[in-house]
Design a protein around this motif. Structure first.
Motif, PDB file in Angstrom:
ATOM      1  N   TYR C 249       1.021  -1.332   0.118  1.00  0.00           N
ATOM      2  CA  TYR C 249       0.106   0.513   0.265  1.00  0.00           C
ATOM      3  C   TYR C 249       0.577   1.527   0.039  1.00  0.00           C
ATOM      4  CZ  TYR C 249      -4.653  -2.223   0.737  1.00  0.00           C
ATOM      5  OH  TYR C 249      -5.423  -2.922   0.349  1.00  0.00           O
ATOM      6  N   HIS C 250       1.955   1.106   0.483  1.00  0.00           N
ATOM      7  CA  HIS C 250       2.648   2.455   1.214  1.00  0.00           C
ATOM      8  C   HIS C 250       4.026   2.533  -0.467  1.00  0.00           C
ATOM      9  CE1 HIS C 250       5.467   5.118   2.296  1.00  0.00           C
ATOM     10  NE2 HIS C 250       6.936   4.580   1.405  1.00  0.00           N
ATOM     11  N   LEU C 251       3.519   1.569  -1.529  1.00  0.00           N
ATOM     12  CA  LEU C 251       4.231   1.516  -2.794  1.00  0.00           C
ATOM     13  C   LEU C 251       3.529   2.299  -3.212  1.00  0.00           C
ATOM     14  CD1 LEU C 251       6.357  -1.160  -3.528  1.00  0.00           C
ATOM     15  CD2 LEU C 251       7.049   0.894  -2.408  1.00  0.00           C
ATOM     16  N   LEU C 252       2.093   2.917  -3.604  1.00  0.00           N
ATOM     17  CA  LEU C 252       0.905   3.258  -4.241  1.00  0.00           C
ATOM     18  C   LEU C 252       1.029   4.736  -4.272  1.00  0.00           C
ATOM     19  CD1 LEU C 252      -2.613   0.615  -3.876  1.00  0.00           C
ATOM     20  CD2 LEU C 252      -1.015   1.288  -5.407  1.00  0.00           C
ATOM     21  N   LEU C 253       1.684   5.197  -3.186  1.00  0.00           N
ATOM     22  CA  LEU C 253       1.719   6.773  -2.709  1.00  0.00           C
ATOM     23  C   LEU C 253       2.430   7.568  -4.499  1.00  0.00           C
ATOM     24  CD1 LEU C 253       0.666   8.656  -0.658  1.00  0.00           C
ATOM     25  CD2 LEU C 253       3.697   8.769  -0.209  1.00  0.00           C
ATOM     26  N   LEU C 254       3.267   6.435  -4.497  1.00  0.00           N
ATOM     27  CA  LEU C 254       4.027   7.236  -5.777  1.00  0.00           C
ATOM     28  C   LEU C 254       2.581   7.218  -7.629  1.00  0.00           C
ATOM     29  CD1 LEU C 254       6.238   8.457  -6.570  1.00  0.00           C
ATOM     30  CD2 LEU C 254       7.400   6.149  -7.642  1.00  0.00           C
ATOM     31  N   PRO C 255       2.309   6.297  -7.455  1.00  0.00           N
ATOM     32  CA  PRO C 255       1.556   6.130  -9.017  1.00  0.00           C
ATOM     33  C   PRO C 255       0.124   6.650  -8.329  1.00  0.00           C
ATOM     34  CG  PRO C 255       1.512   3.313  -8.131  1.00  0.00           C
ATOM     35  CD  PRO C 255       2.512   4.586  -7.373  1.00  0.00           C
ATOM     36  N   ILE C 256       0.096   7.288  -6.679  1.00  0.00           N
ATOM     37  CA  ILE C 256      -1.582   8.261  -7.305  1.00  0.00           C
ATOM     38  C   ILE C 256      -1.187   9.057  -7.114  1.00  0.00           C
ATOM     39  CG2 ILE C 256      -2.582   8.763  -5.292  1.00  0.00           C
ATOM     40  CD1 ILE C 256      -3.654   6.203  -3.932  1.00  0.00           C
ATOM     41  N   PHE C 257       0.101   9.778  -6.728  1.00  0.00           N
ATOM     42  CA  PHE C 257       0.999  11.388  -6.972  1.00  0.00           C
ATOM     43  C   PHE C 257       0.650  11.950  -7.990  1.00  0.00           C
ATOM     44  CE2 PHE C 257       2.319  12.032  -2.770  1.00  0.00           C
ATOM     45  CZ  PHE C 257       1.029  13.213  -1.918  1.00  0.00           C
ATOM     46  N   ALA C 258       1.195  10.274  -9.362  1.00  0.00           N
ATOM     47  CA  ALA C 258       1.778  10.439 -10.495  1.00  0.00           C
ATOM     48  C   ALA C 258      -0.101  10.883 -11.217  1.00  0.00           C
ATOM     49  CB  ALA C 258       2.321   9.377 -10.851  1.00  0.00           C
ATOM     50  N   SER C 259      -0.747   9.879 -10.669  1.00  0.00           N
ATOM     51  CA  SER C 259      -2.219  10.210 -11.199  1.00  0.00           C
ATOM     52  C   SER C 259      -2.659  11.261 -11.406  1.00  0.00           C
ATOM     53  CB  SER C 259      -3.140   8.909 -10.925  1.00  0.00           C
ATOM     54  OG  SER C 259      -2.667   7.783 -10.408  1.00  0.00           O
ATOM     55  N   VAL C 260      -2.737  12.028 -10.060  1.00  0.00           N
ATOM     56  CA  VAL C 260      -3.159  13.344  -9.590  1.00  0.00           C
ATOM     57  C   VAL C 260      -2.423  14.634 -10.871  1.00  0.00           C
ATOM     58  CG1 VAL C 260      -3.443  14.754  -8.254  1.00  0.00           C
ATOM     59  CG2 VAL C 260      -3.727  12.944  -7.017  1.00  0.00           C
ATOM     60  N   ILE C 261      -1.325  14.143 -10.323  1.00  0.00           N
ATOM     61  CA  ILE C 261      -0.627  14.986 -11.546  1.00  0.00           C
ATOM     62  C   ILE C 261      -0.281  15.054 -12.564  1.00  0.00           C
ATOM     63  CG2 ILE C 261       1.876  16.734 -11.590  1.00  0.00           C
ATOM     64  CD1 ILE C 261       3.031  15.821  -9.429  1.00  0.00           C
ATOM     65  N   VAL C 262      -0.679  14.559 -13.678  1.00  0.00           N
ATOM     66  CA  VAL C 262      -1.023  14.186 -14.934  1.00  0.00           C
ATOM     67  C   VAL C 262      -2.434  14.718 -15.348  1.00  0.00           C
ATOM     68  CG1 VAL C 262      -1.326  12.329 -16.456  1.00  0.00           C
ATOM     69  CG2 VAL C 262       0.813  11.826 -14.891  1.00  0.00           C
ATOM     70  N   GLY C 263      -2.973  13.686 -14.234  1.00  0.00           N
ATOM     71  CA  GLY C 263      -3.974  14.404 -14.644  1.00  0.00           C
ATOM     72  C   GLY C 263      -4.448  16.390 -14.559  1.00  0.00           C
ATOM     73  N   GLY C 264      -3.866  16.333 -13.401  1.00  0.00           N
ATOM     74  CA  GLY C 264      -4.333  18.197 -13.140  1.00  0.00           C
ATOM     75  C   GLY C 264      -3.983  18.149 -11.399  1.00  0.00           C
ATOM     76  N   ILE C 265      -3.392  18.607 -11.302  1.00  0.00           N
ATOM     77  CA  ILE C 265      -3.714  18.565  -9.237  1.00  0.00           C
ATOM     78  C   ILE C 265      -4.774  20.169  -9.609  1.00  0.00           C
ATOM     79  CG2 ILE C 265      -1.959  20.676  -8.574  1.00  0.00           C
ATOM     80  CD1 ILE C 265      -1.168  18.577  -6.682  1.00  0.00           C
ATOM     81  N   GLY C 266      -5.672  19.408  -7.878  1.00  0.00           N
ATOM     82  CA  GLY C 266      -6.949  19.897  -7.894  1.00  0.00           C
ATOM     83  C   GLY C 266      -8.104  19.306  -9.068  1.00  0.00           C
ATOM     84  N   SER C 267      -7.975  18.793 -10.178  1.00  0.00           N
ATOM     85  CA  SER C 267      -9.059  18.758 -10.999  1.00  0.00           C
ATOM     86  C   SER C 267      -9.550  17.376 -10.908  1.00  0.00           C
ATOM     87  CB  SER C 267      -8.156  19.109 -12.610  1.00  0.00           C
ATOM     88  OG  SER C 267      -9.413  17.818 -13.469  1.00  0.00           O
ATOM     89  N   PRO C 268     -11.457  16.481 -10.167  1.00  0.00           N
ATOM     90  CA  PRO C 268     -11.105  16.024 -10.102  1.00  0.00           C
ATOM     91  C   PRO C 268     -11.354  14.065 -11.433  1.00  0.00           C
ATOM     92  CG  PRO C 268     -12.710  17.185  -8.340  1.00  0.00           C
ATOM     93  CD  PRO C 268     -11.995  18.416  -9.998  1.00  0.00           C
ATOM     94  N   LEU C 269     -12.266  15.342 -12.116  1.00  0.00           N
ATOM     95  CA  LEU C 269     -12.186  14.560 -13.624  1.00  0.00           C
ATOM     96  C   LEU C 269     -10.484  14.331 -13.956  1.00  0.00           C
ATOM     97  CD1 LEU C 269     -13.776  13.328 -15.484  1.00  0.00           C
ATOM     98  CD2 LEU C 269     -13.511  15.080 -17.050  1.00  0.00           C
ATOM     99  N   GLY C 270      -9.774  15.031 -13.975  1.00  0.00           N
ATOM    100  CA  GLY C 270      -8.370  14.839 -14.318  1.00  0.00           C
ATOM    101  C   GLY C 270      -7.743  13.670 -13.431  1.00  0.00           C
ATOM    102  N   ALA C 271      -8.290  13.572 -12.233  1.00  0.00           N
ATOM    103  CA  ALA C 271      -7.778  12.463 -11.152  1.00  0.00           C
ATOM    104  C   ALA C 271      -8.000  10.986 -11.888  1.00  0.00           C
ATOM    105  CB  ALA C 271      -8.508  12.583  -9.564  1.00  0.00           C
ATOM    106  N   ILE C 272      -8.710  10.736 -12.285  1.00  0.00           N
ATOM    107  CA  ILE C 272      -9.621   9.990 -13.242  1.00  0.00           C
ATOM    108  C   ILE C 272      -8.831   9.237 -14.385  1.00  0.00           C
ATOM    109  CG2 ILE C 272     -11.721   8.914 -13.847  1.00  0.00           C
ATOM    110  CD1 ILE C 272     -12.961  10.173 -12.211  1.00  0.00           C
TER     111      ILE C 272
END
Lengths: 234, 457, 340
Positions: C249-272
């Motif tokens: 689970y700890h390792l998931l942090l990086l992919p999660i942050f990557a998802s958020v930034i790739v999509g545009g931080i602060g944008s819910p649709l972007g996160a998905i």
């Protein structure tokens, strides 16, 4: 006694005194402007009236009642509304949602007020589904005014509504402000654009160093030699 | 009460040092001097690491949570520089793998050049993809060939066999290189991007070290790395050392018979050799730490330091005055990371082995941050003090946890499973314990033990 | 030319080993990324304890599952974990609200710098991680019960007559359905309810939201509630799919942050969207295409190497590389997030 009155106001930022006994007031259906040089405390008067900054002396009266000790939210509930100078809309929300947020504290049906806003600013009805951030400067200002009107305020406080917009838009904004006044609101605004503001105002307060330097009708102030010399460049 | 707090306020530094000396002496007398010295040595290494992080945080407000990665790079460089080389592996695939890496580097340089000169993005991508595939074409075979050379003992390229101090320098350079890459990309963007990217690079560095066995044997570890101090065995056999031990213990040895004396001397020799070696390390690390602090403070008072302070105190104003904030931050990030890299190299030299599995973000990144915060963020000497206290409690927290478990058992009377459970999991209490210290200090004493003077947070 | 059957087989092969797992993993990431983006836009900090919060929610679910199973409160064929998820959400909500009250609130009220709060969230991350390992131990645990497959590869082969099978695991189906439901509910909540709109207003312009009479504490509490729901569901779905171990689970942090930034931080649709970009890249880049091309290419051209672009052990490195590329090329992400 006016509808909204700030009487003999004193306020400080930290230890620096900003307001040193100034008084302002506006009646319903009236437009009053506060003008004066930078640092005279114009915006601070707004903050004090809204309760964003406490006063050390003096009182704020609304319709004869003392509201000096109430919180900002309580004052908004009583009918004050504020349009800040910058960042006065929710840019990623639609126009309709912006207006809806204005009515956040109301629990009754606000359709009537909404219609009122749309009658006042027809362009907002046209663009109600558009994101507010995508509108032009003048239209954004209309959204900001509309949002403030949604609480059905009796008093509107406007902080430099024309700052940083082009001359054409300024005319549009002043027209909007007059429309607000016609809707029987008490409108009090702070303005840099002294000449134009005084020419449409019913009442003017010239503030210098936190005190009233001149008070009078807009016309009288415009014709006052001293005011002309000091603030209007001749 | 008031008096006490007044004394504390005016003599924070002296009191902290005294308390630390007392704690170490306590361990020395009650547990053993060898333990006290090894705690001391690791305290020194941690202090160097904390110093590097503190420079980044205190001078520029840069939040680096990739400390683990920079330390691992420092450790890796000890293997690469000072380990003996493995000629068979080098001839099996050394040139080929070097060539492969050069190809990759070339393609990256080319693509950077292309994108700088506004060529079509397609060319940039093409250059990178071509570089990657041509690298892999040579790389896979070469790596396999190297790893096949005597895999149980070597299976890697080995190092250059150069003197150890060079490895420390290289550790700093390697970490600085990684920091340059990360900083170049993320500085100037949101401040938390640096945090996220440094967190990421640390994980990636570890993945590569663990999986690419040809570099440093991966999880099979490299042991027996050369040391800058004499071996215990050699000491025990050298006459001058024996004479010294005899001289130290003249009175007690003179009471014994010849037979007893030889036996006792043997034991003493072993003990003294361990202590002597540890002391050598202590001297070495202490010298490096002091040198770094002196250099950091000198730099801070130089014209460069004035610029740093100007930017720290008001970034907007400084950048309006034409100071290049981004470049300044990049410099500081690189310097701080290099110091962490050096500390990582020292650590590997000290333990004599490179074990990738020992690099955990809790032990490296998080613990170092707790040290910096507790010591006084922004204050160089504070982070040294913080490093000492936190490392001490870190080492001693296992005995404390066990003691807690025992107390629970005594309190609960009969064995009801709770204590056994706690005993088994006691070391996880460390996370919670350290996390709590960090949160409490941040909240109630954000300045730490030695607050930085005139610093606004 | 490959026959129609060969093309079909190649496609089924890819679906079974890449597309379906990527869809599942992407859905799990998306929920986690959505939680990070919500915290980011309302509370304005990057929440490093997200992955460990997911582990906490899952740990609670596992404990409750064990309890339900011991009481015999199960439905045959249905994962017990899903039955107890609502209870686990309640516990996670309480836990997150307590951290808000005891930890984050102080910094919010004092307008602390965002980087200070990030640091605080790292403290919380280690406490949560320690708590989870203290309760659950560090070993991997499987807590999925009920039927493992909706249909197996063999059943699929028998049904379709193809030589490749496409298995559908229960965990995959539940992940996709539940994630759709959760995301749908969150978007409905944000777009249509009054408090949801207030959250967006707060995220857009905090001062104006306050001037409009929006209660910040209520907005923040609601945010943590949504975050708790997303976090628990994301954690449980990941655990059902791949088993539970705190380190994973700890390792998931990086992919999660990557998802958020790739999509545009602060944008819910972007996160998905970002989450699916990450999950598909991970799977597509680490899959060995040998068999896939054997179906598609004539015998003479059949590949003899594995045709794998990157070793599976570098799965998590993929998200990092994508993150770096996005920071270099378009730091605002796909859906223009907040960059400065």
């Amino acid at each position: 006694m006016t509808y909204l009155t700030g009487k003999n106001l004193f306020a400080t930022y930290g230890t620096v005194p900003i307001l040193r006994g100034c008084s302002v007031g506006v009646n319903r259906g009236e437009l009053a402007v506060i003008v004066g040089p930078n640092g005279a405390g114009k915006s601070t008067v707004m903050k004090v009236l809204l309760g964003l900054l406490p006063i050390s002396e003096g009182e704020v009266l609304l319709d004869g009642k003392d509201i000096s000790t109430l919180s900002t939210q309580q004052r908004i509930g009583l009918g004050l509304a504020f349009v800040p100078q910058n960042n006065n809309i929710f840019p990623t929300m639609s126009v309709a949602e912006n207006l809806e947020m204005g009515a956040f504290l109301r629990h009754d049906d606000c359709q009537a007020t909404l219609d009122e806003v749309y009658t006042l600013f027809p362009i907002l009805f046209e663009k109600r589904q558009q994101l507010a951030g995508q509108l032009s400067g003048g239209q954004r200002q209309q959204v900001a005014f509309g949002r403030a009107m949604m609480t059905q305020p009796t008093v509107l406080l406007l902080d430099e509504p024309t700052a940083g917009v082009s001359p054409i838009v300024i005319d549009e904004i002043f027209a909007n402000i007059l429309a607000l006044k016609e809707a029987n609101k008490a409108v009090l605004m702070v303005e840099q654009n002294t000449q134009q503001a005084l020419s449409i105002a019913d009442k003017g307060f010239v503030l210098v160093a936190g005190k009233n330097a001149h008070t009078g009708t807009g016309k009288a102030l415009l014709n006052d030699d001293e005011v002309r010399r000091d603030f209007l460049g001749g | 009460m008031n008096n006490l707090s007044h004394i504390w306020q005016s003599h924070r530094q002296t009191i902290s040092i005294l308390v630390m000396v007392f704690l170490l002496a306590f361990v020395g007398v009650n547990q053993s001097w060898v333990l006290a010295l090894s705690i001391f040595n690791l305290c020194l290494i941690s202090a160097i690491m904390a110093l590097g992080v503190n420079i980044q945080w205190g001078y520029a407000g840069l939040f680096n949570i990739g400390i683990m990665g920079f330390a691992a790079l420092g450790g890796l460089s000890v293997v690469l520089i000072s380990a003996p080389s493995v000629p068979m592996a080098v001839s099996a695939g050394g040139m080929k793998i070097l060539f492969a890496l050069c190809l990759l580097l070339l393609s990256i340089v080319l693509s950077v050049y292309l994108s700088k000169h506004k060529y079509n993005k397609g060319w940039v991508v093409l250059s990178l993809v071509a570089g990657y595939f041509s690298m892999r074409y040579f790389y896979v075979d070469a790596a396999q060939a190297i790893e096949a050379v005597n895999p149980s003992k070597t299976g890697y390229l080995g190092g250059l066999g150069l003197p150890v101090p060079l490895a420390w320098l290289a550790g700093g350079l390697l970490a600085a290189g990684a920091a340059w890459l990360i900083g170049k990309i993320t500085l100037g963007l949101r401040s938390d991007y640096l945090a996220i990217a440094s967190f990421g690079i640390a994980e990636i560095v570890l993945y590569i070290i663990k999986n690419e066995d040809w570099i440093a044997r991966g999880v099979k570890n490299v042991t027996g790395l050369p040391r800058p101090v004499p071996l215990e065995i050699d000491l025990q056999q050298s006459p001058w050392f024996e004479e010294m031990v005899v001289w130290f213990n003249q009175s007690s040895l003179s009471l014994l018979t010849e037979v007893e004396k030889t036996k006792a001397l043997g034991i003493l020799l072993r003990e003294y050799s361990v202590v002597f070696v540890k002391l050598c390390y202590s001297g070495l690390f202490l010298a490096i730490l002091v040198a770094l602090i002196v250099m950091a403070n000198l730099a801070f008072d130089s014209p460069w330091g004035r610029k740093v302070r100007a930017i720290r105190d008001n970034e907007t104003a400084a950048s309006a005055m034409g100071k290049n904030v981004k470049r300044q931050h990049l410099q500081i990030f690189i310097i701080g990371s290099a110091i962490v890299g050096i500390a990582g190299a020292l650590l590997v030299t000290y333990t004599g082995q490179f074990t990738p599995n020992s690099y955990q973000s809790l032990r490296f990144t998080f613990l170092i941050w707790v040290m910096v915060i507790v010591g006084g963020s922004g204050n160089n000497f504070g982070s040294v003090i913080g490093a000492f206290f936190i490392w001490f409690f870190w080492v001693e927290s296992t005995p404390m946890g066990l003691w807690l478990a025992e107390t629970v058992q005594n309190f609960a009377g009969a064995d009801n499973g709770v204590s056994a459970f706690l005993q088994e999991r006691a070391h996880f209490l460390r996370y919670i314990f350290m996390g709590l210290i960090m949160l409490l200090v941040l909240r109630f004493a954000p300045g730490g033990i030695l607050p930085e003077k005139d610093k606004k947070l | 030319m490959p026959s129609f059957d060969d093309v079909l087989n190649a496609f089924i092969l890819l679906s079974n080993f890449v597309l379906l797992p990527a869809l599942t993993y992407g859905a799990q990431l998306a929920l986690g990324a959505l939680a990070v983006t919500l915290v980011y836009s309302i509370l304005r900090f990057a929440n490093f304890s997200q992955a460990n919060n997911m582990a906490f929610g899952t740990a609670m679910t596992i404990l409750l599952t064990g309890f339900f199973q011991s009481q015999g409160w199960t439905i045959s064929g249905f994962p017990t974990a899903l039955l107890v998820v609502p209870l686990a959400i309640v516990i996670t909500t309480i836990c997150l609200l307590l951290t808000e009250r005891w930890v984050y609130r102080y910094y919010r009220i004092n307008n602390a710098k965002s980087i200070t709060v990030v640091m605080v969230s790292i403290g919380v991350m280690f406490i949560m991680g320690g708590l989870v390992q203290l309760i659950m131990g560090p070993e991997q645990q499987i807590f999925a019960d009920g039927a493992r497959f909706i249909w197996t590869a063999r059943e699929f082969k028998a049904f379709s007559g193809l030589s490749e099978g496409l298995a559908l695991k229960t965990s995959q189906l539940t992940t996709i359905l539940l994630a759709l439901l959760a995301v749908g509910l969150v978007f409905y909540f944000l777009q249509k309810t009054k408090i949801g709109k207030a959250m967006r207003a707060f995220s857009d312009n905090e001062d104006l939201a306050l001037l409009s009479g929006i209660n910040p504490d209520k907005v923040v509490r609601t945010t943590w509630l949504l975050v708790a729901i997303l976090t628990t569901i994301a954690g449980v779905l990941f655990g059902l799919d791949k088993g539970f171990s705190p380190f994973q689970y700890h390792l998931l942090l990086l992919p999660i942050f990557a998802s958020v930034i790739v999509g545009g931080i602060g944008s819910p649709l972007g996160a998905i969207v970002g989450a699916f970009v990450i999950s598909f890249s991970e799977m597509l880049l680490t899959y060995a295409y040998k068999k896939f091309f054997i179906y598609l290419l004539p015998t003479a051209l059949e590949p003899d190497s594995l045709l794998q672009l990157i070793g599976t052990e570098y799965k998590y490195a993929v998200s990092f590389v994508i993150l770096i590329i996005v920071l270099l090329v378009k730091p605002t992400g796909i859906f223009k997030g907040k960059v400065l």
